[in-house]
Design an enzyme around this catalytic site. Structure first.
Site, PDB file in Angstrom:
ATOM      1  N   TYR A 153       0.833  -1.202   0.000  1.00 56.23           N
ATOM      2  CA  TYR A 153       0.000   0.000   0.000  1.00 56.23           C
ATOM      3  C   TYR A 153       0.869   1.255   0.000  1.00 56.23           C
ATOM      4  CZ  TYR A 153      -3.716   3.251   1.327  1.00 56.23           C
ATOM      5  OH  TYR A 153      -4.602   4.301   1.357  1.00 56.23           O
ATOM      6  N   LYS A 157       1.011   4.111  -2.943  1.00 55.52           N
ATOM      7  CA  LYS A 157       0.664   5.510  -2.692  1.00 55.52           C
ATOM      8  C   LYS A 157       1.857   6.441  -2.912  1.00 55.52           C
ATOM      9  CE  LYS A 157      -3.673   4.894  -2.019  1.00 55.52           C
ATOM     10  NZ  LYS A 157      -4.673   5.476  -2.931  1.00 55.52           N
TER      11      LYS A 157
END
Length: 183
Positions: A153, A157
């Site tokens: 993640y 991002k």
């Protein structure tokens, strides 16, 4: 503030931040091209918005499919004749998993949706946008610092932040703004 006459595309439109933005822009008079992977909530939302007088095009969409994203944006511009703004909010989270325990499948799925999906959307959108248009991508605080247990993640991002900065410089030269938010 009025968005009357503006066409806005939103991914992740049927829940969370996407749903809140959808309802807000509808209240300001925007015409909306909504996309979400969850077809039932998207259909319900579309029915409610149309009943309230909002012009809506909705598409069940997995943003990790480049051809599907291209078809969605082509359908949007064919239906409305233009695209003035976009909010790329589709994304998936993950359970806390140490990098040593991350499976290939988890890595690939999180990056496919959160990073590649954003790239596919931005690429399709910026191709059809004119001066004065705007794109907003969903980054995260995880996109500017590391977080243990969220390796895929965090990497996705961070990639969204870099992609946003790059496209902002490229599209900015022709008057298209590209920004990211980090909720």
């Amino acid at each position: 503030m009025s968005f009357t006459g503006k066409v806005i595309a939103i991914t992740g439109a049927a829940s969370g931040i996407g749903l809140a933005l959808t309802n807000h822009l509808a209240s300001l008079g925007a015409s909306l091209s909504l996309a979400d992977i969850s077809s039932t909530p998207l259909e319900t939302l579309t029915t409610e918005l149309r009943a309230a007088g909002t012009k809506v095009l909705s598409t069940t969409l997995d943003v990790s499919s480049s051809p599907a994203v291209d078809a969605w944006i082509a359908s949007t511009t064919s239906h409305f004749g233009r695209l003035d703004g976009a909010a790329n909010l589709a994304g998936i989270g993950m359970d806390f998993t140490a990098v040593a325990d991350v499976t290939d499948e988890l890595w690939e799925r999180v990056l496919a949706v959160n990073l590649s999906g954003t790239m596919f959307c931005v690429r399709a959108q910026v191709r059809v946008m004119q001066k004065g248009a705007s794109i907003v991508n969903a980054a995260s605080m995880a996109g500017v610092r590391g977080r243990p247990g969220l390796g895929p993640y965090v990497c996705a991002k961070h990639g969204v932040v870099g992609l946003t900065r790059t496209v902002a410089r490229e599209a900015g030269e022709r008057g298209v703004r590209v920004n990211a938010v980090a909720p």
